[in-house]
Design a protein around this motif. Sequence first.
Motif, short mmCIF file in Angstrom:
data_model
loop_
_atom_site.label_atom_id
_atom_site.label_comp_id
_atom_site.label_asym_id
_atom_site.label_seq_id
_atom_site.Cartn_x
_atom_site.Cartn_y
_atom_site.Cartn_z
N GLU A 43 83.60 16.27 11.54
CA GLU A 43 82.27 17.17 12.11
C GLU A 43 82.07 16.90 13.44
N CYS A 44 83.12 16.24 14.37
CA CYS A 44 83.05 16.04 15.61
C CYS A 44 84.39 16.44 16.16
N THR A 45 84.56 17.02 17.31
CA THR A 45 85.66 17.53 17.96
C THR A 45 85.73 17.06 19.31
N CYS A 46 85.21 16.18 19.74
CA CYS A 46 85.01 15.74 21.33
C CYS A 46 86.30 15.30 21.68
N GLY A 47 87.04 14.79 20.75
CA GLY A 47 88.58 14.29 21.20
C GLY A 47 88.24 12.90 22.02
#
Length: 214
Positions: free
Chosen positions: A125-129
């Motif tokens: 759900e999160c691709t901020c890295g």
Amino acid sequence: MAEGVPTTNIEEWKPRTKLGKLVKEGKITSIKEIFEKNLVITEPEIIDALLPNLKYEVIDIKMVQKQTDAGELSRYKVLVIMGNFDGYVGIGMGKAKQLRVAIQKAIRDAKMNIIPVRRGCGSWECTCGEPHSLPFTVTGKAGSVEVTLKPAPKGTGLVVGSVLKILLSYAGIKDVWSSSKGETRTTENFIKAGYNALYNTYKFVTPADWARKR
């Protein structure tokens, strides 16, 4: 409250091991190098030299009795959590007749149990890295307690028990889901299970490690 960890005067430190001598001589300047080479830390002064900004918190204090020939002997049993809020955490136990001495023993034990924690952004759900959570799901066991930690999207927070929240905060993890089984009211086993789960973050080799292992 988080407190600074009393450190040894490095100038007065007389290393007893080869690793200790390398650290004092400045030939090893990073705690990361020690873990990458699987070297065993047997002197708390090594941690003092390479991780000077550690903090600790007393989590649990109990009175324990031991039966001796002279009768019952009462001692304090202390559990502490230690970390730098940036990828390194440890837990320690200490027993002594005096509370202050028990805390000092627990601090020393925690230094010897410092481990690196792999952080990442493993939630789909999160691709901020950013390294705000875990890279993958990990599980740890201690006694009857089993703790599973799962990556969570940024902003979720630490959805864990209050004691585990302290452990994860000291490791520098900000977002995580969790589930647990067993007698979680036993603080010692609950913390140890969480600690073992964090230890397992470096148990697996990920694609990011392939280049380093060539």
